[in-house]
Design a protein around this motif. Sequence first.
Motif, PDB file in Angstrom:
ATOM      1  N   THR A  72       0.589  -1.324  -0.145  1.00  0.00           N
ATOM      2  CA  THR A  72       0.023   0.335  -0.260  1.00  0.00           C
ATOM      3  C   THR A  72       1.150   1.260   0.086  1.00  0.00           C
ATOM      4  N   CYS A  73       0.502   2.158   0.848  1.00  0.00           N
ATOM      5  CA  CYS A  73       1.105   3.651   1.022  1.00  0.00           C
ATOM      6  C   CYS A  73       3.350   3.318   1.772  1.00  0.00           C
ATOM      7  N   ASN A  74       3.177   1.696   2.229  1.00  0.00           N
ATOM      8  CA  ASN A  74       5.115   1.842   2.799  1.00  0.00           C
ATOM      9  C   ASN A  74       5.011   2.312   3.844  1.00  0.00           C
ATOM     10  N   SER A  75       4.360   2.696   4.293  1.00  0.00           N
ATOM     11  CA  SER A  75       4.076   3.995   5.084  1.00  0.00           C
ATOM     12  C   SER A  75       5.223   3.485   6.502  1.00  0.00           C
ATOM     13  N   TYR A  76       5.357   2.346   6.610  1.00  0.00           N
ATOM     14  CA  TYR A  76       6.000   1.395   7.554  1.00  0.00           C
ATOM     15  C   TYR A  76       7.587   1.948   7.259  1.00  0.00           C
ATOM     16  N   HIS A  77       7.799   1.781   6.553  1.00  0.00           N
ATOM     17  CA  HIS A  77       8.934   2.564   5.646  1.00  0.00           C
ATOM     18  C   HIS A  77       9.184   4.558   5.574  1.00  0.00           C
ATOM     19  N   ASN A  78       8.296   4.561   5.576  1.00  0.00           N
ATOM     20  CA  ASN A  78       7.831   6.165   4.680  1.00  0.00           C
ATOM     21  C   ASN A  78       7.150   7.211   6.110  1.00  0.00           C
ATOM     22  N   TYR A  79       7.351   6.374   7.626  1.00  0.00           N
ATOM     23  CA  TYR A  79       6.308   7.576   7.839  1.00  0.00           C
ATOM     24  C   TYR A  79       7.441   8.600   8.358  1.00  0.00           C
ATOM     25  N   LYS A  80       8.189   8.852   8.182  1.00  0.00           N
ATOM     26  CA  LYS A  80       8.674  10.542   8.484  1.00  0.00           C
ATOM     27  C   LYS A  80       8.500  11.443   7.225  1.00  0.00           C
ATOM     28  N   VAL A 436      -9.623  14.866   8.764  1.00  0.00           N
ATOM     29  CA  VAL A 436     -10.333  14.451   7.471  1.00  0.00           C
ATOM     30  C   VAL A 436     -10.482  12.683   7.722  1.00  0.00           C
ATOM     31  N   TRP A 437     -10.916  12.959   6.673  1.00  0.00           N
ATOM     32  CA  TRP A 437     -10.320  11.446   5.882  1.00  0.00           C
ATOM     33  C   TRP A 437     -10.109  11.331   4.503  1.00  0.00           C
ATOM     34  N   SER A 438      -9.291  11.138   4.387  1.00  0.00           N
ATOM     35  CA  SER A 438      -7.707  10.457   5.319  1.00  0.00           C
ATOM     36  C   SER A 438      -6.200  11.939   4.411  1.00  0.00           C
ATOM     37  N   LEU A 439      -5.147  11.632   5.490  1.00  0.00           N
ATOM     38  CA  LEU A 439      -4.250  11.753   5.021  1.00  0.00           C
ATOM     39  C   LEU A 439      -3.315  11.693   3.515  1.00  0.00           C
ATOM     40  N   LEU A 440      -3.703  10.651   3.470  1.00  0.00           N
ATOM     41  CA  LEU A 440      -3.057  10.234   2.245  1.00  0.00           C
ATOM     42  C   LEU A 440      -4.456   9.162   1.165  1.00  0.00           C
ATOM     43  N   ASP A 441      -3.851   8.975   0.188  1.00  0.00           N
ATOM     44  CA  ASP A 441      -4.811   7.580  -0.857  1.00  0.00           C
ATOM     45  C   ASP A 441      -3.867   6.759  -0.139  1.00  0.00           C
ATOM     46  N   ASN A 442      -5.049   5.032  -0.101  1.00  0.00           N
ATOM     47  CA  ASN A 442      -4.370   4.248   0.628  1.00  0.00           C
ATOM     48  C   ASN A 442      -5.535   2.783   0.203  1.00  0.00           C
ATOM     49  N   LEU A 443      -5.309   2.094   0.595  1.00  0.00           N
ATOM     50  CA  LEU A 443      -6.483   0.942   0.292  1.00  0.00           C
ATOM     51  C   LEU A 443      -7.608   0.722   0.935  1.00  0.00           C
ATOM     52  N   GLU A 444      -9.302   0.975  -0.045  1.00  0.00           N
ATOM     53  CA  GLU A 444      -9.967   1.203   0.951  1.00  0.00           C
ATOM     54  C   GLU A 444     -10.587  -0.063   0.794  1.00  0.00           C
ATOM     55  N   TRP A 445      -9.962  -1.199   1.689  1.00  0.00           N
ATOM     56  CA  TRP A 445     -10.272  -2.262   1.779  1.00  0.00           C
ATOM     57  C   TRP A 445     -11.074  -2.997   0.481  1.00  0.00           C
ATOM     58  N   VAL A 446     -11.811  -3.381   0.782  1.00  0.00           N
ATOM     59  CA  VAL A 446     -12.098  -4.239  -0.266  1.00  0.00           C
ATOM     60  C   VAL A 446     -12.366  -3.801  -2.062  1.00  0.00           C
ATOM     61  N   TYR A 447     -12.574  -1.863  -1.631  1.00  0.00           N
ATOM     62  CA  TYR A 447     -12.645  -1.541  -3.290  1.00  0.00           C
ATOM     63  C   TYR A 447     -11.101  -1.321  -3.549  1.00  0.00           C
ATOM     64  N   GLY A 448     -10.266  -1.752  -2.854  1.00  0.00           N
ATOM     65  CA  GLY A 448      -9.093  -1.947  -3.267  1.00  0.00           C
ATOM     66  C   GLY A 448      -8.234  -0.318  -3.315  1.00  0.00           C
ATOM     67  N   HIS A 457      -2.022  12.415  -2.833  1.00  0.00           N
ATOM     68  CA  HIS A 457      -1.625  12.108  -4.004  1.00  0.00           C
ATOM     69  C   HIS A 457      -0.600  10.646  -3.846  1.00  0.00           C
ATOM     70  N   VAL A 458      -1.182   9.311  -3.712  1.00  0.00           N
ATOM     71  CA  VAL A 458      -0.161   8.006  -3.662  1.00  0.00           C
ATOM     72  C   VAL A 458      -0.079   8.087  -4.932  1.00  0.00           C
ATOM     73  N   ARG A 465       6.423   4.771  -3.794  1.00  0.00           N
ATOM     74  CA  ARG A 465       4.969   6.160  -3.039  1.00  0.00           C
ATOM     75  C   ARG A 465       4.863   6.791  -3.093  1.00  0.00           C
ATOM     76  N   THR A 466       5.340   7.661  -4.248  1.00  0.00           N
ATOM     77  CA  THR A 466       5.706   8.897  -4.349  1.00  0.00           C
ATOM     78  C   THR A 466       4.047   9.757  -4.171  1.00  0.00           C
ATOM     79  N   ARG A 467       4.226  10.316  -2.782  1.00  0.00           N
ATOM     80  CA  ARG A 467       3.250  11.360  -2.401  1.00  0.00           C
ATOM     81  C   ARG A 467       3.340  13.023  -3.039  1.00  0.00           C
ATOM     82  N   THR A 468       2.248  13.642  -3.255  1.00  0.00           N
ATOM     83  CA  THR A 468       2.393  14.779  -3.929  1.00  0.00           C
ATOM     84  C   THR A 468       0.790  15.538  -3.258  1.00  0.00           C
TER      85      THR A 468
END
Length: 492
Positions: A72-80, A436-448, A457-458, A465-468
């Motif tokens: 997904t957004c790879n925030s585990y590695h991109n949290y900073k 606000v939901w959400s900070l990032l475009d992300n995985l919207e559960w079953v809607y992928g 934008h991600v 997973r470039t953010r804009t």
Amino acid sequence: MMKFLYILCSLASCYAALNNKKFPADFMFGAATSSYQIEGAWNEDGKGENIWDYLLHTNRTYSLNGDNGDTTCNSYHNYKEDVALLKNLNVTHYRFSIAWARLLPNGHINEINEAGVEYYKNLISELRANNIEPFVTIYHWDLPQALQDEGGWPSSNIIDVYADYARLCFRLFGLDVKYWMTFNEPKQTCWQGYGVGTNAPGIKSPGIGEYWCAHNVLKAHAKAWHIYDEEFRPRQKGQVGIVIDSNWWEPATNSSEDQEASETKLQFTFGLYANPIFNGDYPEVMKSHIKRRSLAQGFQKSRLPEFTPKEIEYIKGTADFLGVNMYSASLVAAKQNQDVDGMGFDHDDEVKVWYSESWKKGASPWLVVTPWGMQKLLRWIKNQYNNPRMIVTENGYSDYDGTLNDDDRISYIQGYLSGVRDAMVEDGVNVFGYTVWSLLDNLEWVYGFTNKFGLYHVDFNSPNRTRTAKKSVGFYQNVIRTKCLVDECIEI
């Protein structure tokens, strides 16, 4: 100066003028995410498998395009980087969730994953270093699969297991976290997870499993609140609440039957979880409906479990604040032709639900643009539960393309925030923040990845997973800076 006045009639049936009164100086503006939707690193550094990992790996057709949260957004590695985006927004708080299986791979307290502990400590430290208040959700739908194998939420065994997990979170992070939420949207956990089965773990047990799930979630919530109150509050001085979601249910007509249908639907959605916590026990309309229908279906007693008097007392009063997730309104009416054999949340209430064709829709099939519903729901909550201290913990707009010129999202947020301010000014509702939901475009559960809610934008096709920033970033920055929704506001 940028002009942010938008005409809401382009998005929905014509809405009253935007509120032009400033939000209080201490009103909190934040952004939200959840662990499974953004973190990725699904099996890295000792993390265990959760119910979404299992479901979307074993059944690729469960989500659109077979999308899952592996990266997904790879925030585990991109949290900073994510914290830097929050700093750029100038938010007061960030709502995120802890992945239970990242801390406790098998769900139980006997095996603590130190890499997971370090990740959340680092994230919280980074937030604190940037003057951003952590709002931490302990459970946001991602049960460790090992606990599902033991019975999941419908099993009473999970109450003590969750309490151990919550106590661990308080112990590890509580000195730096002042706002805790025990559960996010338990209705979705129970109804969609164990009733209709559209969400993980995909169990279909309408009218039975979903109610046992709710029963145990409420007990687990109360136990976590008491643990914090007795063991941690004196030193940590934080607060523990819960997040409950609901549409506003608008009566289709002024008839007494449709008015009653609206109240019934509110009790079956919001009251199911809020009433035991704020007033004691399940709503009377739920108890009477479900018992009547259960007996008519051949059961010896109601399918809705009963709390003992001691349990009612134990659960009542276990919220220092209330998180409210609100996106949409629906039209409701009394069902004319009852399905007497139907069981479950959407049969037992005996209410017909639909959307008006005139309402603008977002990408998510459940999302319609009805900003007038925000004030009505907040006012109803105030009147039902003695005006609890509230924060809007989720509200946002989805589109399909993640466009950077997201004027629809701006108008949506602006309209709903106006509804929040109207509720505060006109109705005296005790709201202290908005998220606000959400900070990032992300995985919207079953809607992928097809439903995009982010202010940023991600690019899910890029390795990093470039953010804009989208246009809505500038709008939200301006609202936070001015405490104002229009070009000029008045102080009150």
